[in-house]
Design a protein around this motif. Sequence first.
Motif, PDB file in Angstrom:
ATOM      1  N   GLU A  28     -12.109  -4.643   6.241  1.00  0.00           N
ATOM      2  CA  GLU A  28     -11.681  -2.669   7.052  1.00  0.00           C
ATOM      3  C   GLU A  28     -12.324  -2.347   8.430  1.00  0.00           C
ATOM      4  O   GLU A  28     -11.993  -2.025   9.038  1.00  0.00           O
ATOM      5  CB  GLU A  28     -12.333  -2.031   6.022  1.00  0.00           C
ATOM      6  CG  GLU A  28     -11.355  -0.073   6.730  1.00  0.00           C
ATOM      7  CD  GLU A  28     -12.063   0.635   5.820  1.00  0.00           C
ATOM      8  OE1 GLU A  28     -11.361   1.780   6.196  1.00  0.00           O
ATOM      9  OE2 GLU A  28     -12.813   0.470   4.972  1.00  0.00           O
ATOM     10  N   GLU A  76      -3.434   0.905  13.220  1.00  0.00           N
ATOM     11  CA  GLU A  76      -3.355   1.506  12.126  1.00  0.00           C
ATOM     12  C   GLU A  76      -2.141   0.553  12.237  1.00  0.00           C
ATOM     13  O   GLU A  76      -1.922   0.001  11.112  1.00  0.00           O
ATOM     14  CB  GLU A  76      -2.557   2.888  11.912  1.00  0.00           C
ATOM     15  CG  GLU A  76      -1.873   3.228  10.398  1.00  0.00           C
ATOM     16  CD  GLU A  76      -2.330   2.586   9.617  1.00  0.00           C
ATOM     17  OE1 GLU A  76      -1.182   2.764   8.735  1.00  0.00           O
ATOM     18  OE2 GLU A  76      -3.442   2.862   8.865  1.00  0.00           O
ATOM     19  N   GLY A  80      -3.353  -1.375   9.347  1.00  0.00           N
ATOM     20  CA  GLY A  80      -2.505  -0.911   8.011  1.00  0.00           C
ATOM     21  C   GLY A  80      -1.082  -1.421   7.464  1.00  0.00           C
ATOM     22  O   GLY A  80      -0.737  -2.572   7.736  1.00  0.00           O
ATOM     23  N   HIS A  81      -1.434  -0.894   6.465  1.00  0.00           N
ATOM     24  CA  HIS A  81       0.009  -1.699   4.764  1.00  0.00           C
ATOM     25  C   HIS A  81       0.929  -0.553   4.144  1.00  0.00           C
ATOM     26  O   HIS A  81       2.076  -0.993   4.221  1.00  0.00           O
ATOM     27  CB  HIS A  81      -0.664  -2.256   4.180  1.00  0.00           C
ATOM     28  CG  HIS A  81      -2.034  -3.580   4.719  1.00  0.00           C
ATOM     29  ND1 HIS A  81      -1.735  -4.282   4.876  1.00  0.00           N
ATOM     30  CD2 HIS A  81      -3.077  -2.655   4.086  1.00  0.00           C
ATOM     31  CE1 HIS A  81      -2.601  -5.255   4.913  1.00  0.00           C
ATOM     32  NE2 HIS A  81      -3.193  -4.594   4.685  1.00  0.00           N
ATOM     33  N   ASN A  82       0.583   0.705   4.891  1.00  0.00           N
ATOM     34  CA  ASN A  82       1.339   1.669   3.956  1.00  0.00           C
ATOM     35  C   ASN A  82       2.079   2.020   5.140  1.00  0.00           C
ATOM     36  O   ASN A  82       2.427   2.129   6.377  1.00  0.00           O
ATOM     37  CB  ASN A  82       0.632   3.130   4.181  1.00  0.00           C
ATOM     38  CG  ASN A  82       1.762   4.430   3.038  1.00  0.00           C
ATOM     39  OD1 ASN A  82       2.383   4.876   3.146  1.00  0.00           O
ATOM     40  ND2 ASN A  82       1.354   4.943   1.924  1.00  0.00           N
ATOM     41  N   GLU A  83       3.958   1.853   4.941  1.00  0.00           N
ATOM     42  CA  GLU A  83       4.709   1.733   5.370  1.00  0.00           C
ATOM     43  C   GLU A  83       4.862   2.710   5.804  1.00  0.00           C
ATOM     44  O   GLU A  83       6.119   3.439   7.522  1.00  0.00           O
ATOM     45  CB  GLU A  83       6.576   1.201   5.023  1.00  0.00           C
ATOM     46  CG  GLU A  83       5.987   0.096   4.901  1.00  0.00           C
ATOM     47  CD  GLU A  83       5.877  -0.730   5.898  1.00  0.00           C
ATOM     48  OE1 GLU A  83       7.162  -0.643   7.008  1.00  0.00           O
ATOM     49  OE2 GLU A  83       5.073  -1.585   5.826  1.00  0.00           O
ATOM     50  N   GLN A  84       5.077   4.246   5.164  1.00  0.00           N
ATOM     51  CA  GLN A  84       4.920   5.642   5.840  1.00  0.00           C
ATOM     52  C   GLN A  84       3.871   5.896   6.691  1.00  0.00           C
ATOM     53  O   GLN A  84       4.243   6.637   7.628  1.00  0.00           O
ATOM     54  CB  GLN A  84       4.971   6.822   4.558  1.00  0.00           C
ATOM     55  CG  GLN A  84       5.334   7.881   5.258  1.00  0.00           C
ATOM     56  CD  GLN A  84       5.328   9.157   3.654  1.00  0.00           C
ATOM     57  OE1 GLN A  84       4.578   8.590   2.470  1.00  0.00           O
ATOM     58  NE2 GLN A  84       5.204  10.083   4.013  1.00  0.00           N
ATOM     59  N   LEU A  85       2.464   6.042   6.653  1.00  0.00           N
ATOM     60  CA  LEU A  85       1.711   5.878   7.199  1.00  0.00           C
ATOM     61  C   LEU A  85       2.251   5.085   8.734  1.00  0.00           C
ATOM     62  O   LEU A  85       2.204   5.875   9.701  1.00  0.00           O
ATOM     63  CB  LEU A  85       0.225   5.387   7.125  1.00  0.00           C
ATOM     64  CG  LEU A  85       0.232   6.268   6.026  1.00  0.00           C
ATOM     65  CD1 LEU A  85      -1.612   6.070   5.530  1.00  0.00           C
ATOM     66  CD2 LEU A  85      -0.038   7.738   6.175  1.00  0.00           C
ATOM     67  N   ARG A  86       2.326   3.828   8.514  1.00  0.00           N
ATOM     68  CA  ARG A  86       2.793   3.107   9.795  1.00  0.00           C
ATOM     69  C   ARG A  86       3.712   3.350  10.749  1.00  0.00           C
ATOM     70  O   ARG A  86       4.194   3.526  11.923  1.00  0.00           O
ATOM     71  CB  ARG A  86       3.135   1.719   9.307  1.00  0.00           C
ATOM     72  CG  ARG A  86       1.691   0.863   8.650  1.00  0.00           C
ATOM     73  CD  ARG A  86       2.225  -0.908   8.476  1.00  0.00           C
ATOM     74  NE  ARG A  86       3.079  -1.322   9.215  1.00  0.00           N
ATOM     75  CZ  ARG A  86       2.636  -1.657  11.064  1.00  0.00           C
ATOM     76  NH1 ARG A  86       1.359  -1.792  10.745  1.00  0.00           N
ATOM     77  NH2 ARG A  86       3.861  -3.296  11.051  1.00  0.00           N
TER      78      ARG A  86
END
Length: 130
Positions: A28, A76, A80-86
Amino acid sequence: MWNLPPKTLLALILAGIAAPAYAADPAEKPFLAENAAAMGKMMDGMAPKPSGDVDKDFVAMMVPHHQGAIDMAQAELRHGHNEQLRRIAQEIIVEQQQEIAAMRLALGQPLPPSVASPDQAAATTMHKDH
């Protein structure tokens, strides 16, 4: 490890941004370092010398604030990996760029040239290769 001015580092620690980097999972750390750099750049940019024009000063402070959000959203997208957050990060980039443009236009300032973000350019290249 941290290559930030002491004032910026202190502001980040007080804001609770830099402290997690010291205890973070090594995977991270690049994300946290990018965010700390974005926050430092944003904080420094939000303290311009007053010009005597409230509107101009407002834009001078808000543009770095919006650019900081763009820089954090790009981090992000890179890490990042979370599709919604991306998706939210992509929306943040577009919305903040539009707000920067609107503020500059309101003051009659020139707009910067339109260029793809590093992540957009990389995605375009990847799609062309496949």
